[in-house]
Design a protein around this motif. Structure first.
Motif, short mmCIF file in Angstrom:
data_model
loop_
_atom_site.label_atom_id
_atom_site.label_comp_id
_atom_site.label_asym_id
_atom_site.label_seq_id
_atom_site.Cartn_x
_atom_site.Cartn_y
_atom_site.Cartn_z
N TYR A 272 0.49 -1.03 -0.27
CA TYR A 272 -0.26 0.02 -0.28
C TYR A 272 0.58 0.97 -0.29
O TYR A 272 0.45 2.12 -0.74
CB TYR A 272 -0.75 0.07 1.51
CG TYR A 272 -1.90 -1.09 0.86
CD1 TYR A 272 -2.17 -1.79 -0.20
CD2 TYR A 272 -2.49 -1.33 2.37
CE1 TYR A 272 -3.38 -2.45 0.11
CE2 TYR A 272 -3.37 -2.29 2.57
CZ TYR A 272 -3.84 -3.25 1.03
OH TYR A 272 -4.85 -3.85 0.91
N ALA A 273 2.42 1.27 0.79
CA ALA A 273 2.85 2.46 1.12
C ALA A 273 3.08 2.47 -0.48
O ALA A 273 3.79 3.50 -1.15
CB ALA A 273 3.89 2.02 1.79
N LEU A 274 3.32 1.55 -1.76
CA LEU A 274 4.20 1.52 -2.43
C LEU A 274 3.22 1.78 -3.62
O LEU A 274 3.59 2.14 -4.93
CB LEU A 274 4.46 0.57 -2.70
CG LEU A 274 6.24 -0.03 -1.93
CD1 LEU A 274 6.87 -1.31 -2.21
CD2 LEU A 274 7.51 0.92 -3.06
N TYR A 275 2.30 2.31 -3.26
CA TYR A 275 0.49 2.53 -4.04
C TYR A 275 0.55 1.60 -4.97
O TYR A 275 -0.33 1.76 -6.03
CB TYR A 275 1.16 3.56 -4.95
CG TYR A 275 1.41 5.23 -4.17
CD1 TYR A 275 0.52 6.17 -3.50
CD2 TYR A 275 2.58 5.66 -3.98
CE1 TYR A 275 0.50 7.07 -2.91
CE2 TYR A 275 2.73 6.71 -3.15
CZ TYR A 275 1.31 7.23 -2.36
OH TYR A 275 1.81 8.94 -2.09
N ASP A 276 0.75 1.14 -4.54
CA ASP A 276 -0.14 -0.74 -6.08
C ASP A 276 -1.12 -1.39 -4.60
O ASP A 276 -0.61 -2.24 -3.77
CB ASP A 276 1.47 -1.58 -4.96
CG ASP A 276 1.39 -2.74 -6.05
OD1 ASP A 276 0.12 -3.22 -6.66
OD2 ASP A 276 1.78 -3.61 -6.78
N THR A 277 -1.72 -1.58 -4.50
CA THR A 277 -3.33 -2.07 -4.03
C THR A 277 -4.22 -3.22 -4.64
O THR A 277 -4.38 -4.43 -4.22
CB THR A 277 -4.22 -1.64 -3.22
OG1 THR A 277 -4.81 -0.35 -5.28
CG2 THR A 277 -3.74 0.05 -2.67
N MET A 278 -3.23 -3.41 -6.24
CA MET A 278 -3.48 -4.06 -6.77
C MET A 278 -3.02 -5.68 -6.43
O MET A 278 -3.84 -7.04 -6.64
CB MET A 278 -3.44 -4.07 -8.78
CG MET A 278 -4.05 -4.74 -9.24
SD MET A 278 -6.01 -5.19 -9.62
CE MET A 278 -6.79 -3.38 -10.14
N THR A 279 -1.54 -5.77 -6.24
CA THR A 279 -1.26 -7.08 -5.96
C THR A 279 -2.04 -7.77 -5.26
O THR A 279 -1.58 -8.67 -5.75
CB THR A 279 0.30 -6.59 -5.83
OG1 THR A 279 0.78 -6.07 -7.50
CG2 THR A 279 1.68 -7.89 -6.02
N PRO A 280 -1.76 -7.68 -4.09
CA PRO A 280 -2.23 -7.91 -2.94
C PRO A 280 -3.79 -9.00 -3.30
O PRO A 280 -4.42 -9.56 -2.94
CB PRO A 280 -2.57 -6.94 -1.42
CG PRO A 280 -1.23 -6.01 -1.90
CD PRO A 280 -1.23 -6.25 -3.47
N VAL A 281 -4.53 -7.60 -4.17
CA VAL A 281 -6.18 -8.18 -4.17
C VAL A 281 -6.03 -9.36 -4.93
O VAL A 281 -6.54 -10.10 -5.31
CB VAL A 281 -6.59 -6.78 -4.96
CG1 VAL A 281 -8.00 -7.25 -5.53
CG2 VAL A 281 -6.62 -5.95 -4.42
N LEU A 282 -5.39 -9.28 -5.90
CA LEU A 282 -4.90 -10.38 -6.84
C LEU A 282 -4.48 -11.61 -6.33
O LEU A 282 -4.93 -12.77 -6.38
CB LEU A 282 -4.00 -9.80 -8.48
CG LEU A 282 -4.36 -9.33 -9.13
CD1 LEU A 282 -3.57 -8.90 -10.21
CD2 LEU A 282 -5.53 -9.00 -9.91
N VAL A 283 -3.09 -11.31 -5.24
CA VAL A 283 -3.09 -12.76 -4.64
C VAL A 283 -4.59 -13.60 -3.70
O VAL A 283 -4.45 -14.11 -3.31
CB VAL A 283 -1.99 -12.37 -4.03
CG1 VAL A 283 -1.05 -13.20 -2.84
CG2 VAL A 283 -0.59 -12.26 -5.12
N LEU B 168 6.82 -8.67 -3.07
CA LEU B 168 7.71 -7.48 -2.82
C LEU B 168 8.86 -7.64 -2.91
O LEU B 168 9.98 -6.27 -2.60
CB LEU B 168 7.08 -7.49 -1.32
CG LEU B 168 7.81 -5.84 -0.81
CD1 LEU B 168 6.69 -5.07 -1.14
CD2 LEU B 168 7.45 -5.86 1.07
N ARG B 169 9.81 -8.77 -2.57
CA ARG B 169 11.48 -9.21 -3.12
C ARG B 169 11.85 -8.34 -4.37
O ARG B 169 13.11 -7.60 -4.20
CB ARG B 169 11.23 -9.93 -2.69
CG ARG B 169 13.08 -10.74 -2.87
CD ARG B 169 13.61 -11.78 -2.69
NE ARG B 169 14.83 -12.18 -3.01
CZ ARG B 169 15.32 -12.20 -4.02
NH1 ARG B 169 14.56 -12.73 -5.68
NH2 ARG B 169 16.83 -12.71 -4.37
N GLY B 170 11.13 -8.72 -5.30
CA GLY B 170 11.04 -7.57 -6.69
C GLY B 170 11.59 -6.59 -6.50
O GLY B 170 12.20 -5.52 -7.14
N ARG B 171 9.68 -6.21 -6.17
CA ARG B 171 9.67 -4.47 -5.81
C ARG B 171 11.04 -3.66 -5.23
O ARG B 171 11.06 -2.10 -5.42
CB ARG B 171 8.30 -4.41 -5.67
CG ARG B 171 7.28 -4.92 -6.06
CD ARG B 171 7.15 -3.88 -8.15
NE ARG B 171 7.03 -2.58 -7.18
CZ ARG B 171 5.40 -1.90 -7.12
NH1 ARG B 171 4.32 -2.81 -6.81
NH2 ARG B 171 5.76 -0.39 -6.74
#
Length: 546
Positions: free
Chosen positions: A397-408, A451-454
């Protein structure tokens, strides 16, 4: 909001920045953790009082089923979805608002608050009208007609609390964004206290409706206690409603994926309720009590740290300090795992005497204890994953990525349902608990890998070494506590028990032995995660002398 202005080019400044950020984060985490302990203790007392009044009865099953729809509505519209989207947006307005009164930030707050309130009122009214058909078709198909009617009536009353929680949740997000954690952390304590009063004082007169009255009162107190926090920051509320505001649209954009993810998460709970409603009386109640016991350490150790860490993650990302964020994330994750690994092992080994000590009285019988213990052993397997998920998701969320946790999360939900349908055939409602644990373990594992990749790595050697030390210490702790319970059960310490009832001694003694053993073994293994906690305690003691 306290943030660093940028990446300093001075080596001395750059080295002091993470230290100051770490100190502020630990202080905030300590405050939130203390309040979370109070909240969880109040929640535990709540469950103790409720268990004595209702046990694992059909009325309590109806109450839990009725709670499901208002909770889904709150989570989707104004709960975690709104917080994860509103905090970064509001924090950005607050940090970059040139006006000393932060007019733009408070205008965004007002518009979002008004919009959420209107949406919740409309949905609550519609759901109240169609409560009975929804219960009959979706939430409690395995109930009798009388139970279904009771569930629908309870649901209508609890929808009132959902509307109140909408405003309260937004205020909580605003205060957290401004690094104010005390009042938002106290709010859940008052919520639980109100439910305790409802179960203790009103339930003997009104039955299960007394418990619902406590829920509505608790929601109101949850809101009222946070209002002084708005005065501290000189909040400016206005009756302004606009969906064209760029800030409102940004909140909505960030909410979209999170709402979708929470929808599937709530579907898991809904499907569990539907499946458990056909597995016999007490199944829903047993799962609920076991889930609450699992959430006790999860809330104290993981959710408190994650709540304090989220604004710090967001500030570090906003400043472009990804390396510092990586280190902060690694520290927070290691601390959470250091605390929750022994908690999971402890819950598993002392589950029966713990449940007996806490709940077995009144209408909560020995049979109820066995039902809850059966579910808890499977939930304990997933405690570590649930705890890690709190930290990992907030990093996204802090990385402005709310889609990845949703898909997973969607994938985890599908697996949860499939595992539930498979395992319930062999393990009854215990299979529902085990399915949840397996799906969560897979979910957090995949998110960590992504997240390791990000973040260009998450300092894996430090993390793996920390987990191994904690696992070894927890293994030694398990053996020591098992020996303690074995000696008690065989009567070797019978003189210490009262009337042959050893549950208090078994539970409290087991917990005490577990804590001491784990800490001693962690010291011998030189676990680095003990240092921040000890430093915070010593610093607080030094400050208290002046």
């Amino acid at each position: 909001m306290s943030t660093e202005s940028g990446i300093s080019h001075s080596s001395g400044a750059s080295s002091s920045q993470p230290k100051r950020a770490q100190q502020q984060l630990f202080n905030a985490a300590l405050i939130v953790m203390v309040c979370f302990v109070l909240s969880r203790v109040a929640g535990l007392v709540r469950d103790v009082v409720i268990s004595a009044q209702f046990g694992t009865s059909i009325e309590y099953d109806a109450y839990l089923a009725a709670f499901r729809l208002p909770d889904i509505l709150f989570q989707l519209v104004a709960g975690g979805a709104l917080g994860s989207a509103f905090i970064p947006t509001f924090a950005g307005y607050w940090a970059h608002d040139n006006d000393a009164e932060h007019k733009e930030a408070w205008l965004l707050f007002s518009r979002v608050l008004n919009l959420i309130t209107v949406v919740l009122l409309v949905f609550a009214a519609i759901l109240a009208i169609f409560a009975l058909p929804l219960v009959q078709v979706l939430f409690a198909r395995g109930f009798t007609l009388e139970q279904q009617q009771l569930t629908a009536n309870l649901m209508r009353w609890m929808l009132l609390s959902t509307v109140v929680f909408g405003a309260s949740g937004l205020i909580m997000g605003a205060l957290n964004a401004m690094q104010h954690f005390l009042l938002p952390a106290i709010a859940p304590v008052l919520y639980n206290m109100a439910i305790i009063l409802g179960a203790w004082l009103l339930a003997p007169l009104l039955g299960i409706y007394g418990l619902v009255a406590g829920v509505v009162l608790g929601a109101c107190l949850h809101l009222l206690i946070q209002l002084p926090g708005l005065r501290i920051f000189r909040a400016r509320y206005s009756l302004n409603l606009s969906i064209r505001d760029s800030g409102v649209r940004e909140v909505a954009r960030l909410m979209g994926p999170r709402v979708l993810g929470l929808f599937f998460v709530q579907m898991q709970f809904l499907i569990n309720t539907i499946l458990a409603s056909g597995l016999g009386a007490g199944s829903i109640g047993a799962l609920s009590y076991a889930w609450a016991l699992m959430l006790l350490p999860q809330g104290i150790f993981a959710q408190s740290v994650a709540t304090a860490a989220f604004p710090t993650f967001a500030a570090q990302v906003a400043a472009g300090e990804y390396g510092i964020m990586r280190k902060t994330f690694n520290q927070m994750l290691r601390m959470v795992l250091f605390l929750t690994i022994p908690a999971a092992v402890g819950l598993f080994v002392v589950r029966v005497p713990l449940i007996e000590m806490l709940f077995q009285r009144g209408k909560f019988t020995a049979e109820s204890t066995q039902l809850v213990a059966y579910a808890l052993q499977f939930y304990a397997v997933g405690l570590i994953a649930h705890a890690g998920l709190e930290i990992v998701v907030r990093a996204f969320y802090a990385l402005y990525d709310t889609m990845t946790p949703v898909l997973v999360g969607v994938g985890a939900m599908i697996l949860n349902i499939l595992f539930s349908l498979l395992l319930m055939e062999w393990l009854s409602f215990g299979g529902l608990a085990l399915a949840n644990s397996i799906a969560t373990i897979l979910e957090v594992g995949l998110l960590l890998w992504l997240l390791r990749g990000r973040l260009d790595g998450i300092d894996e050697p430090l993390l793996i070494a920390s987990v191994l030390r904690s696992a070894v210490a927890a293994g030694g702790m398990y053996g020591t506590v098992w020996l303690w319970l074995f000696l008690l059960k065989d009567g070797l310490f019978g003189a210490l028990t009262v009337g042959g009832d050893y549950r208090w001694l078994a539970a409290l003694g087991g917990i005490g032995i577990a804590i001491v053993t784990y800490l001693l073994l962690s010291l011998l293994l030189k676990s680095e995660e003990m240092k921040p906690a000890l430093a915070m305690i010593l610093r607080r003691q030094r400050q208290s002398k002046f």
